[in-house]
Design a protein around this motif. Structure first.
Motif, PDB file in Angstrom:
ATOM      1  N   TYR A 277     -25.722   3.809   8.187  1.00  0.00           N
ATOM      2  CA  TYR A 277     -26.967   4.106   8.652  1.00  0.00           C
ATOM      3  C   TYR A 277     -28.157   4.231   9.492  1.00  0.00           C
ATOM      4  CZ  TYR A 277     -31.744   4.219   5.931  1.00  0.00           C
ATOM      5  OH  TYR A 277     -33.393   4.171   5.292  1.00  0.00           O
ATOM      6  N   PRO A 278     -28.372   5.760   9.269  1.00  0.00           N
ATOM      7  CA  PRO A 278     -28.909   6.725   8.387  1.00  0.00           C
ATOM      8  C   PRO A 278     -27.536   7.138   8.445  1.00  0.00           C
ATOM      9  CG  PRO A 278     -30.386   7.123  10.535  1.00  0.00           C
ATOM     10  CD  PRO A 278     -29.302   5.836  10.638  1.00  0.00           C
ATOM     11  N   TYR A 279     -27.467   7.842   6.777  1.00  0.00           N
ATOM     12  CA  TYR A 279     -25.623   8.808   6.548  1.00  0.00           C
ATOM     13  C   TYR A 279     -26.317   9.405   5.397  1.00  0.00           C
ATOM     14  CZ  TYR A 279     -21.130   8.947   5.812  1.00  0.00           C
ATOM     15  OH  TYR A 279     -19.862   9.574   5.305  1.00  0.00           O
ATOM     16  N   LYS A 280     -25.794  10.768   5.469  1.00  0.00           N
ATOM     17  CA  LYS A 280     -26.379  11.782   4.398  1.00  0.00           C
ATOM     18  C   LYS A 280     -26.057  11.243   3.292  1.00  0.00           C
ATOM     19  CE  LYS A 280     -21.177  12.814   4.213  1.00  0.00           C
ATOM     20  NZ  LYS A 280     -20.093  14.360   4.407  1.00  0.00           N
ATOM     21  N   THR A 281     -25.629  10.796   2.333  1.00  0.00           N
ATOM     22  CA  THR A 281     -25.225   9.896   1.473  1.00  0.00           C
ATOM     23  C   THR A 281     -27.173   9.136   0.897  1.00  0.00           C
ATOM     24  OG1 THR A 281     -24.300   8.318   1.348  1.00  0.00           O
ATOM     25  CG2 THR A 281     -23.085  10.552   0.754  1.00  0.00           C
ATOM     26  N   VAL A 282     -27.199   8.631   1.479  1.00  0.00           N
ATOM     27  CA  VAL A 282     -28.722   8.098   1.664  1.00  0.00           C
ATOM     28  C   VAL A 282     -29.725   9.042   0.885  1.00  0.00           C
ATOM     29  CG1 VAL A 282     -30.209   6.212   2.207  1.00  0.00           C
ATOM     30  CG2 VAL A 282     -27.763   6.041   3.483  1.00  0.00           C
ATOM     31  N   ARG A 283     -29.764   9.051  -0.079  1.00  0.00           N
ATOM     32  CA  ARG A 283     -30.826   9.872  -1.003  1.00  0.00           C
ATOM     33  C   ARG A 283     -31.111   9.552  -2.095  1.00  0.00           C
ATOM     34  NH1 ARG A 283     -25.952  12.404   0.020  1.00  0.00           N
ATOM     35  NH2 ARG A 283     -25.600  14.340  -1.727  1.00  0.00           N
ATOM     36  N   TRP A 284     -31.845  10.161  -2.863  1.00  0.00           N
ATOM     37  CA  TRP A 284     -32.276  10.132  -4.636  1.00  0.00           C
ATOM     38  C   TRP A 284     -30.455  11.281  -4.706  1.00  0.00           C
ATOM     39  CZ3 TRP A 284     -33.180   6.566  -7.152  1.00  0.00           C
ATOM     40  CH2 TRP A 284     -33.870   7.089  -9.227  1.00  0.00           C
ATOM     41  N   HIS A 285     -29.622  10.545  -5.554  1.00  0.00           N
ATOM     42  CA  HIS A 285     -28.478  11.228  -5.990  1.00  0.00           C
ATOM     43  C   HIS A 285     -28.200  10.447  -7.012  1.00  0.00           C
ATOM     44  CE1 HIS A 285     -26.543   8.230  -3.241  1.00  0.00           C
ATOM     45  NE2 HIS A 285     -25.189   8.463  -3.531  1.00  0.00           N
ATOM     46  N   ARG A 286     -26.710  11.190  -7.355  1.00  0.00           N
ATOM     47  CA  ARG A 286     -25.981  10.432  -9.032  1.00  0.00           C
ATOM     48  C   ARG A 286     -24.062  11.361  -8.490  1.00  0.00           C
ATOM     49  NH1 ARG A 286     -24.956  13.796 -12.063  1.00  0.00           N
ATOM     50  NH2 ARG A 286     -26.024  15.863 -12.348  1.00  0.00           N
ATOM     51  N   HIS A 287     -23.456  10.715  -9.387  1.00  0.00           N
ATOM     52  CA  HIS A 287     -22.685  11.644  -9.303  1.00  0.00           C
ATOM     53  C   HIS A 287     -21.271  10.954 -10.883  1.00  0.00           C
ATOM     54  CE1 HIS A 287     -20.897   7.766  -7.800  1.00  0.00           C
ATOM     55  NE2 HIS A 287     -22.119   7.654  -6.872  1.00  0.00           N
ATOM     56  N   PRO A 288     -21.026  11.835 -11.627  1.00  0.00           N
ATOM     57  CA  PRO A 288     -20.162  11.367 -12.364  1.00  0.00           C
ATOM     58  C   PRO A 288     -18.949  10.264 -12.692  1.00  0.00           C
ATOM     59  CG  PRO A 288     -19.229  12.947 -11.593  1.00  0.00           C
ATOM     60  CD  PRO A 288     -19.830  13.055 -11.025  1.00  0.00           C
TER      61      PRO A 288
ATOM     62  N   ASN B 159     -30.189   4.903  -5.030  1.00  0.00           N
ATOM     63  CA  ASN B 159     -30.728   4.686  -2.981  1.00  0.00           C
ATOM     64  C   ASN B 159     -30.919   3.664  -3.317  1.00  0.00           C
ATOM     65  OD1 ASN B 159     -30.162   6.689  -0.729  1.00  0.00           O
ATOM     66  ND2 ASN B 159     -31.911   7.024  -0.858  1.00  0.00           N
ATOM     67  N   TRP B 160     -30.538   3.565  -1.609  1.00  0.00           N
ATOM     68  CA  TRP B 160     -30.795   2.323  -0.833  1.00  0.00           C
ATOM     69  C   TRP B 160     -31.856   2.320   0.365  1.00  0.00           C
ATOM     70  CZ3 TRP B 160     -26.281   2.092  -4.583  1.00  0.00           C
ATOM     71  CH2 TRP B 160     -26.537   1.010  -5.164  1.00  0.00           C
ATOM     72  N   VAL B 161     -32.316   1.819   0.699  1.00  0.00           N
ATOM     73  CA  VAL B 161     -33.506   2.783   1.536  1.00  0.00           C
ATOM     74  C   VAL B 161     -33.687   1.649   2.965  1.00  0.00           C
ATOM     75  CG1 VAL B 161     -35.388   3.530   2.451  1.00  0.00           C
ATOM     76  CG2 VAL B 161     -34.232   4.580   0.720  1.00  0.00           C
TER      77      VAL B 161
ATOM     78  N   PRO C  34     -32.401  13.961  -9.280  1.00  0.00           N
ATOM     79  CA  PRO C  34     -31.645  13.582  -7.912  1.00  0.00           C
ATOM     80  C   PRO C  34     -30.574  14.774  -7.602  1.00  0.00           C
ATOM     81  CG  PRO C  34     -30.767  13.248 -10.259  1.00  0.00           C
ATOM     82  CD  PRO C  34     -32.112  13.657 -10.343  1.00  0.00           C
ATOM     83  N   ASP C  35     -29.729  14.370  -6.373  1.00  0.00           N
ATOM     84  CA  ASP C  35     -28.772  16.195  -5.823  1.00  0.00           C
ATOM     85  C   ASP C  35     -27.578  15.053  -6.327  1.00  0.00           C
ATOM     86  OD1 ASP C  35     -30.667  16.957  -4.289  1.00  0.00           O
ATOM     87  OD2 ASP C  35     -30.342  15.489  -2.044  1.00  0.00           O
ATOM     88  N   ILE C  36     -26.972  15.721  -6.034  1.00  0.00           N
ATOM     89  CA  ILE C  36     -25.504  15.899  -6.897  1.00  0.00           C
ATOM     90  C   ILE C  36     -24.495  14.924  -5.443  1.00  0.00           C
ATOM     91  CG2 ILE C  36     -24.508  17.866  -7.044  1.00  0.00           C
ATOM     92  CD1 ILE C  36     -22.612  16.421  -9.787  1.00  0.00           C
ATOM     93  N   GLU C  37     -23.858  14.345  -5.669  1.00  0.00           N
ATOM     94  CA  GLU C  37     -22.910  13.504  -4.871  1.00  0.00           C
ATOM     95  C   GLU C  37     -21.631  14.409  -5.133  1.00  0.00           C
ATOM     96  OE1 GLU C  37     -20.853  10.205  -2.509  1.00  0.00           O
ATOM     97  OE2 GLU C  37     -22.579  10.116  -3.653  1.00  0.00           O
ATOM     98  N   VAL C  38     -21.077  15.078  -4.218  1.00  0.00           N
ATOM     99  CA  VAL C  38     -19.524  15.127  -4.657  1.00  0.00           C
ATOM    100  C   VAL C  38     -18.533  14.646  -4.207  1.00  0.00           C
ATOM    101  CG1 VAL C  38     -17.319  17.179  -4.634  1.00  0.00           C
ATOM    102  CG2 VAL C  38     -20.123  17.485  -4.593  1.00  0.00           C
TER     103      VAL C  38
END
Length: 297
Positions: free
Chosen positions: A27-38, A76-78, A7-11
């Motif tokens: 939607y669409p939006y830049k954070t709509v991708r397979w990602h994670r964050h702390p 992620n939500w698609v 997964p990409d990391i979201e800041v």
């Protein structure tokens, strides 16, 4: 998309006057991708249907779908939309750091029961539709709320989620969000440190030492998890902070330059142009035009 994809990391950048982030996106939006964050995340779908992915879980979502995600759990939500259709608001999102939740429990022992909710969310939690219905007006107001009301809404929302006895865990107990969990925790430590100190002078060897890694190992891990070099990441945070200062207050551009951590104005102007496509002075002028037009409306 799946557990085998990194997964990409979201800041998630919090402003200087906020302890959590409440926002919405379309939607669409830049954070709509397979990602994670702390950070923890509470995610409510307000429009469209489609598939959502949390760890190794795959489900179908509809409006009212309310999910809580624990730290570093990929998701992620698609949406399923015909053609090139777009949606102005697809979901409401609230993100908050682990330290906030733990400090609240420490300060208010009456809220220690929230530990269970936080622990369960590390696997992802899906809440009952009724909870989603009650959460929507709270989360919608949170995107605009200020001061004590903002804190009140946050606590009310967390209380609402904790009372949902029908909440369902999503990711399996066998799922591991990252094969290098230990390395991930080191990078998250560095990210937290940078977030608090980006306006000061920072050196990559110092951060490598903080995480107990060699400079080369830290550099590789940092780029893997953020998609940026150490210097680029810090410049990103400094420019983001400078935008807030340019729109909130009357500090001079020179004062802002040094306040966010740049040591000369020419470098600040160069980095601002690279990231925003315009100079700081033009950015401030555009913002003043927007405010003027809003006041006339």
């Amino acid at each position: 998309m799946g557990a085998d994809m990194v997964p990409d990391i979201e800041v998630v950048h919090l402003g200087g006057n906020e302890s959590f982030r409440a926002w919405s996106h379309g939607y669409p939006y830049k954070t709509v991708r397979w990602h994670r964050h702390p950070e923890y995340e509470i995610h409510l779908v307000t429009a469209t249907t489609g598939k959502f992915f949390v760890g190794d879980y795959i489900g179908t979502f509809v409006p009212g779908n309310l999910v809580m995600i624990g730290p570093n759990l990929a998701h992620n939500w698609v949406s399923e939309l015909p053609g090139i259709e777009t949606v102005k608001q697809r979901c409401l999102v609230l993100q908050f750091p682990s330290a906030l939740a733990l400090n609240i429990i420490k300060i208010f022992p009456e809220l220690r029961y929230l530990r269970r909710l936080l622990k369960e969310s590390h696997s992802g939690l899906l809440f009952e539709p009724e909870t989603g219905l009650l959460a929507q007006p709270l989360m919608q107001e949170l995107t605009e709320a200020h001061g004590f009301r903002r804190v009140q809404l946050f606590l009310t929302l967390i209380e609402l989620l904790s009372r949902d006895a029908g909440r369902k865990r999503l990711a399996s107990s066998e799922y591991i969000s990252e094969p290098d969990v230990f390395a991930t925790s080191k990078i998250d430590l560095a990210l937290r440190y940078i977030s608090k100190n980006f306006s000061n002078e920072l050196h990559e060897p110092d951060l490598a030492a903080l995480t107990g890694q060699s400079v080369s190992a830290f550099s590789r891990a940092f780029h893997k998890h953020t998609g940026m070099t150490f210097v680029s990441y810090i410049n990103h945070l400094r420019i983001k902070s400078s935008c807030e200062l340019l729109t909130n207050g009357r500090l001079s551009i020179t004062d802002i330059c040094f306040k966010v951590g740049f040591n000369n104005v020419s470098n600040f102007n160069r980095q601002f142009l690279l990231q925003k496509g315009m100079s700081p002075s033009k950015f401030r002028a555009y913002d003043e035009i927007k405010i003027s037009n809003y006041n006339k409306a």
